[in-house]
Enzyme design. Sequence first.
Site, PDB file in Angstrom:
ATOM      1  N   PHE A 128       1.108  -1.464  -0.154  1.00 32.57           N
ATOM      2  CA  PHE A 128      -0.082  -0.180  -0.347  1.00 32.57           C
ATOM      3  C   PHE A 128       1.535   0.949   0.532  1.00 32.57           C
ATOM      4  CE2 PHE A 128      -2.845   3.685   1.792  1.00 32.57           C
ATOM      5  CZ  PHE A 128      -4.145   2.947   1.031  1.00 32.57           C
ATOM      6  N   ASP A 197       2.198  -4.952   8.320  1.00 34.86           N
ATOM      7  CA  ASP A 197       1.534  -4.462   8.114  1.00 34.86           C
ATOM      8  C   ASP A 197       0.104  -4.956   8.015  1.00 34.86           C
ATOM      9  OD1 ASP A 197      -1.190  -2.951   7.347  1.00 34.86           O
ATOM     10  OD2 ASP A 197       0.150  -1.840   7.108  1.00 34.86           O
ATOM     11  N   TYR A 222     -10.715   0.738  11.017  1.00 33.56           N
ATOM     12  CA  TYR A 222     -11.655   1.333  10.321  1.00 33.56           C
ATOM     13  C   TYR A 222     -12.058   0.109   9.114  1.00 33.56           C
ATOM     14  CZ  TYR A 222      -8.391   3.651   6.801  1.00 33.56           C
ATOM     15  OH  TYR A 222      -6.879   3.595   6.888  1.00 33.56           O
ATOM     16  N   LYS A 223     -11.277  -0.665   9.171  1.00 36.74           N
ATOM     17  CA  LYS A 223     -11.446  -2.085   7.900  1.00 36.74           C
ATOM     18  C   LYS A 223     -12.043  -3.253   8.592  1.00 36.74           C
ATOM     19  CE  LYS A 223      -7.749   0.199   5.392  1.00 36.74           C
ATOM     20  NZ  LYS A 223      -6.576   0.071   5.201  1.00 36.74           N
ATOM     21  N   ARG A 370     -12.395  -5.392  -7.043  1.00 37.02           N
ATOM     22  CA  ARG A 370     -12.326  -5.698  -5.730  1.00 37.02           C
ATOM     23  C   ARG A 370     -13.408  -5.950  -4.419  1.00 37.02           C
ATOM     24  NH1 ARG A 370      -8.151  -2.899  -1.428  1.00 37.02           N
ATOM     25  NH2 ARG A 370      -9.943  -1.462  -0.602  1.00 37.02           N
TER      26      ARG A 370
END
Length: 411
Positions: A128, A197, A222-223, A370
């Site tokens: 990312f 991560d 928040y995912k 995705r």
Amino acid sequence: MTDLSARSRALELDAGSPLRERRDLFSLPAGTVYLDGNSLGALPRAVPERISRVVAEEWGRDLIASWNTADWIGLPRRVGDRVAELLGLPEGSVWVSDSTSVSLFKTMVAACRLRPGRDVIVVESGTFPTDGYMAASVARMLDMELRWADSGQPEEAFDDRVALACLTHVDFRTGAMFDAAAVTAAAHAVGALMLWDLCHTAGAVPVDLVAADADFAVGCTYKYLNAGPGSPAFMYVAPRHQDAIDQPLSGWMGHARPFDMELAYEPVKGIGRLASGTPPILALSALDAALDVFEGVDPADLRATSLSLTDYFIELVDVRLPGVFEVVTPRDHERRGSQVSLRHEQAYGVVQALIARRVVGDFRTPDVARFGFAPLYVTHADVYDAVDHLVAVMEDREYERPEYATRNRVT
Ligand SMILES: *Cc1c(COP(=O)(O)O)cnc(C)c1O
């Protein structure tokens, strides 16, 4: 042979799911299939109630006394311990305070400072962006070098110059997953430290960082942890490093005696030294309430449900849309996170057409559609309906419609 095209099969799979009651703990809009929980998790019903109580009573009525009476001051640690429990990490090893990007910065610098004399940070090329940007800045600041590893073979970039390897356990674009234990062992074999991560792992895919002997981890809340937009990230530091780390944002909240207002910085012992400034109480309270949805969930059920959902999605795409998409996500369970990525030249238009049909996935440049499968609230019926819409989008070439086909905004 089971009729794959029958929706009844989805309903049977849902009826047999150990997590089938959990969806009711979320507030989801009717008529929407939400497959973007890997970007922003759905809203747990307990959150609004908790937030209004914290605002009205703790802040509005009790005002500053709430630092003690509501133990606001202890919230980062208490919430950290709940995250730790969910991830199978020891008590007192997780701190929650800043964004993922800032947390990466703090842990990367802290890790590199534990390996003086070494001058390389390894990041994998599929990472990312923020992970790479942060590593580049840390390297520049500490007079080190950033080394890009091949995402397929990160170990090949490890040697005795490496202070720290920072890898994303589940790749945000492809959904591919590393073997955390094997990669950590390879980093340790050259004397390097390992930072994982867990942004696309926590809350969806169990990983045993204690068994892997990892040194550090960082991850989003928040995912798959559903704590709301911009909720603070968590940082894990293995107990053996905690009293030795020297993190760069040495603010007063990480001081051994913050309220003595001393001029010299002396970090508190333990995980609390990762604190910088005043903790975000509203956001931490939302996270605390959001974590309730995981109470009593067996990690094995979480994983089994996630794999069942992603298997079913891949199967339906194979059978109903043969040759239309390249399934980028590994089919091998050992190497798959909780999302499925489909490659198509018109992926952007495909995702927009699906969103118009209220099937929410997202697009990742340059050509990936995705779909995230949050095991607590996505059902097999959702998967069935999503593929049904996908078939219609492809058959009618809806992705070519001018309002969908142009990419003018990254979602
Ligand atoms: C989502 C995500 C981030 C986000 O960083 P923020 O600072 O929270 O915006 C970082 N790294 C990875 C791997 C991610 O998936």
